[in-house]
Design a protein around this motif. Sequence first.
Motif, PDB file in Angstrom:
ATOM      1  N   THR A   3      90.613  42.182 -19.979  1.00 41.66           N
ATOM      2  CA  THR A   3      91.983  42.523 -20.327  1.00 41.66           C
ATOM      3  C   THR A   3      92.236  43.999 -20.091  1.00 41.66           C
ATOM      4  O   THR A   3      91.470  44.846 -20.524  1.00 41.66           O
ATOM      5  CB  THR A   3      92.267  42.192 -21.807  1.00 41.66           C
ATOM      6  OG1 THR A   3      92.002  40.805 -22.022  1.00 41.66           O
ATOM      7  CG2 THR A   3      93.729  42.490 -22.141  1.00 41.66           C
ATOM      8  N   ARG A   4      93.347  44.305 -19.395  1.00 43.60           N
ATOM      9  CA  ARG A   4      93.705  45.698 -19.193  1.00 43.60           C
ATOM     10  C   ARG A   4      94.187  46.307 -20.495  1.00 43.60           C
ATOM     11  O   ARG A   4      94.906  45.682 -21.258  1.00 43.60           O
ATOM     12  CB  ARG A   4      94.809  45.827 -18.133  1.00 43.60           C
ATOM     13  CG  ARG A   4      94.361  45.461 -16.737  1.00 43.60           C
ATOM     14  CD  ARG A   4      95.487  45.773 -15.768  1.00 43.60           C
ATOM     15  NE  ARG A   4      95.150  45.360 -14.412  1.00 43.60           N
ATOM     16  CZ  ARG A   4      94.512  46.112 -13.542  1.00 43.60           C
ATOM     17  NH1 ARG A   4      94.136  47.318 -13.885  1.00 43.60           N
ATOM     18  NH2 ARG A   4      94.248  45.676 -12.337  1.00 43.60           N
ATOM     19  N   LYS A   5      93.802  47.531 -20.735  1.00 51.39           N
ATOM     20  CA  LYS A   5      94.247  48.258 -21.912  1.00 51.39           C
ATOM     21  C   LYS A   5      94.962  49.521 -21.465  1.00 51.39           C
ATOM     22  O   LYS A   5      94.527  50.207 -20.551  1.00 51.39           O
ATOM     23  CB  LYS A   5      93.050  48.639 -22.798  1.00 51.39           C
ATOM     24  CG  LYS A   5      92.274  47.441 -23.331  1.00 51.39           C
ATOM     25  CD  LYS A   5      91.088  47.912 -24.145  1.00 51.39           C
ATOM     26  CE  LYS A   5      90.278  46.738 -24.663  1.00 51.39           C
ATOM     27  NZ  LYS A   5      89.090  47.187 -25.431  1.00 51.39           N
ATOM     28  N   THR A   6      96.088  49.799 -22.096  1.00 51.35           N
ATOM     29  CA  THR A   6      96.800  51.024 -21.798  1.00 51.35           C
ATOM     30  C   THR A   6      96.996  51.808 -23.084  1.00 51.35           C
ATOM     31  O   THR A   6      97.303  51.229 -24.128  1.00 51.35           O
ATOM     32  CB  THR A   6      98.154  50.746 -21.120  1.00 51.35           C
ATOM     33  OG1 THR A   6      98.763  51.986 -20.796  1.00 51.35           O
ATOM     34  CG2 THR A   6      99.079  49.933 -22.003  1.00 51.35           C
ATOM     35  N   HIS A  72      91.911  57.929 -18.207  1.00 48.07           N
ATOM     36  CA  HIS A  72      92.162  57.163 -16.996  1.00 48.07           C
ATOM     37  C   HIS A  72      90.872  56.887 -16.221  1.00 48.07           C
ATOM     38  O   HIS A  72      89.957  57.705 -16.192  1.00 48.07           O
ATOM     39  CB  HIS A  72      93.113  57.922 -16.068  1.00 48.07           C
ATOM     40  CG  HIS A  72      94.517  57.994 -16.568  1.00 48.07           C
ATOM     41  ND1 HIS A  72      95.543  58.536 -15.822  1.00 48.07           N
ATOM     42  CD2 HIS A  72      95.078  57.593 -17.744  1.00 48.07           C
ATOM     43  CE1 HIS A  72      96.673  58.473 -16.513  1.00 48.07           C
ATOM     44  NE2 HIS A  72      96.411  57.912 -17.673  1.00 48.07           N
ATOM     45  N   ASP A  86      91.513  53.498 -20.500  1.00 47.92           N
ATOM     46  CA  ASP A  86      92.813  52.989 -20.074  1.00 47.92           C
ATOM     47  C   ASP A  86      92.708  52.369 -18.690  1.00 47.92           C
ATOM     48  O   ASP A  86      92.578  53.059 -17.690  1.00 47.92           O
ATOM     49  CB  ASP A  86      93.832  54.128 -20.068  1.00 47.92           C
ATOM     50  CG  ASP A  86      95.261  53.626 -19.923  1.00 47.92           C
ATOM     51  OD1 ASP A  86      95.443  52.499 -19.441  1.00 47.92           O
ATOM     52  OD2 ASP A  86      96.184  54.363 -20.307  1.00 47.92           O
ATOM     53  N   GLU A  87      92.767  51.046 -18.621  1.00 46.54           N
ATOM     54  CA  GLU A  87      92.588  50.334 -17.361  1.00 46.54           C
ATOM     55  C   GLU A  87      93.890  50.156 -16.590  1.00 46.54           C
ATOM     56  O   GLU A  87      93.881  49.644 -15.477  1.00 46.54           O
ATOM     57  CB  GLU A  87      91.935  48.985 -17.612  1.00 46.54           C
ATOM     58  CG  GLU A  87      90.552  49.106 -18.229  1.00 46.54           C
ATOM     59  CD  GLU A  87      89.924  47.754 -18.503  1.00 46.54           C
ATOM     60  OE1 GLU A  87      90.516  46.735 -18.118  1.00 46.54           O
ATOM     61  OE2 GLU A  87      88.840  47.725 -19.104  1.00 46.54           O
ATOM     62  N   THR A  88      95.000  50.570 -17.166  1.00 44.70           N
ATOM     63  CA  THR A  88      96.266  50.485 -16.455  1.00 44.70           C
ATOM     64  C   THR A  88      96.329  51.509 -15.331  1.00 44.70           C
ATOM     65  O   THR A  88      96.867  51.248 -14.256  1.00 44.70           O
ATOM     66  CB  THR A  88      97.446  50.711 -17.419  1.00 44.70           C
ATOM     67  OG1 THR A  88      97.433  49.684 -18.415  1.00 44.70           O
ATOM     68  CG2 THR A  88      98.781  50.695 -16.692  1.00 44.70           C
ATOM     69  N   TRP A  89      95.762  52.690 -15.586  1.00 45.62           N
ATOM     70  CA  TRP A  89      95.880  53.812 -14.659  1.00 45.62           C
ATOM     71  C   TRP A  89      94.545  54.106 -13.975  1.00 45.62           C
ATOM     72  O   TRP A  89      93.529  54.263 -14.636  1.00 45.62           O
ATOM     73  CB  TRP A  89      96.353  55.064 -15.401  1.00 45.62           C
ATOM     74  CG  TRP A  89      97.668  54.862 -16.076  1.00 45.62           C
ATOM     75  CD1 TRP A  89      97.873  54.531 -17.390  1.00 45.62           C
ATOM     76  CD2 TRP A  89      98.964  54.936 -15.484  1.00 45.62           C
ATOM     77  NE1 TRP A  89      99.213  54.414 -17.652  1.00 45.62           N
ATOM     78  CE2 TRP A  89      99.910  54.656 -16.497  1.00 45.62           C
ATOM     79  CE3 TRP A  89      99.411  55.228 -14.192  1.00 45.62           C
ATOM     80  CZ2 TRP A  89     101.281  54.650 -16.252  1.00 45.62           C
ATOM     81  CZ3 TRP A  89     100.777  55.224 -13.947  1.00 45.62           C
ATOM     82  CH2 TRP A  89     101.695  54.937 -14.970  1.00 45.62           C
ATOM     83  N   GLU A 117      99.142  52.426 -10.832  1.00 42.21           N
ATOM     84  CA  GLU A 117      99.464  51.741 -12.088  1.00 42.21           C
ATOM     85  C   GLU A 117      99.282  50.249 -11.861  1.00 42.21           C
ATOM     86  O   GLU A 117      99.975  49.647 -11.041  1.00 42.21           O
ATOM     87  CB  GLU A 117     100.894  52.043 -12.517  1.00 42.21           C
ATOM     88  CG  GLU A 117     101.289  51.378 -13.826  1.00 42.21           C
ATOM     89  CD  GLU A 117     102.722  51.658 -14.229  1.00 42.21           C
ATOM     90  OE1 GLU A 117     103.078  51.364 -15.392  1.00 42.21           O
ATOM     91  OE2 GLU A 117     103.497  52.166 -13.388  1.00 42.21           O
ATOM     92  N   ASN A 118      98.340  49.643 -12.573  1.00 43.76           N
ATOM     93  CA  ASN A 118      98.000  48.238 -12.376  1.00 43.76           C
ATOM     94  C   ASN A 118      97.754  47.936 -10.894  1.00 43.76           C
ATOM     95  O   ASN A 118      98.188  46.911 -10.373  1.00 43.76           O
ATOM     96  CB  ASN A 118      99.099  47.335 -12.939  1.00 43.76           C
ATOM     97  CG  ASN A 118      99.200  47.415 -14.443  1.00 43.76           C
ATOM     98  OD1 ASN A 118      98.190  47.518 -15.147  1.00 43.76           O
ATOM     99  ND2 ASN A 118     100.415  47.409 -14.967  1.00 43.76           N
TER     100      ASN A 118
END
Length: 285
Positions: A3-6, A72, A86-89, A117-118
């Motif tokens: 799961t991506r986490k931001t 990041h 943070d896996e979003t960036w 971003e994603n």
Amino acid sequence: MRTRKTLTPVDLAHARSVAVRAVEEAGTLLHPRSRGELVVRTKSSTGDVVTDLDLAAEELIVERIREVFPEHRIISEEAGLLDAADETWTWLVDPLDGTNNMAIGLSNYVVGIALCENGMPVVGAVHDPVRGETWSAVRDQGTRGPGGLIVTSPPRAEPHGAVLAWSQGYACRDDDVARALRVTLESRARRVLQLWAPLLAWVMLARGDIDGFVGYRAEAVDLPAGSLIAREAGLVVHDFDGFPFDDRFDRPHDRSFVAGHPRAIPELLDMVRAADRVTIAGLPG
């Protein structure tokens, strides 16, 4: 599935300034030392090399990013994945695009960074230490060069054909499709440049120095920054089937593309399709 986490939102204008500062500082490190004696080693069976300057520039860039965005992820050409919370960036870092050129004394090299971003590039920066020029873009906010915001002009009608750049991934040196594509491009274009520094080709395209860019199975780290700079300058990028190119770095595909002004794309796609009728020897099949 992971799961991506931001954690925090990102001000993209600020991220651009961080990227520009990092590539320019890396360029300041590289340029005076590029004319000296380099420590060079081969890093793959394809003949790709790495130098002490690649590693020094990479360390500097990673440090600059970590100072501002410690949460990041970073994926760098030499170090690979530097994971974070943070896996979003994700920052993509090519600390020296054109290492093989530098290693033999050619001054065709640049430094490039993208923020995704994603998986989608939203900030890109490329610095040419030799010319002392920086090009950067933010998605939907345009491309900036040395003179400010730029929009690439339509290609001029050339009676002897277009000037194109060509790039292929390191893993496809002996690829028959790549050979057929090169034969076709060279037979139909006025000139085909193989710079061995794809980010430099993207900048030349955005500046209007060349008419088009064809890439076959491009590398994932350097592609997003260049394609974003080209798109934001008013150019378009398509896959070989003619559909808009998906420039998410984490999507599994072969990353083959044609890029140029919208008016140039039909001719570029026609060249690519013509390569299907070419044998390895360069004769019609």
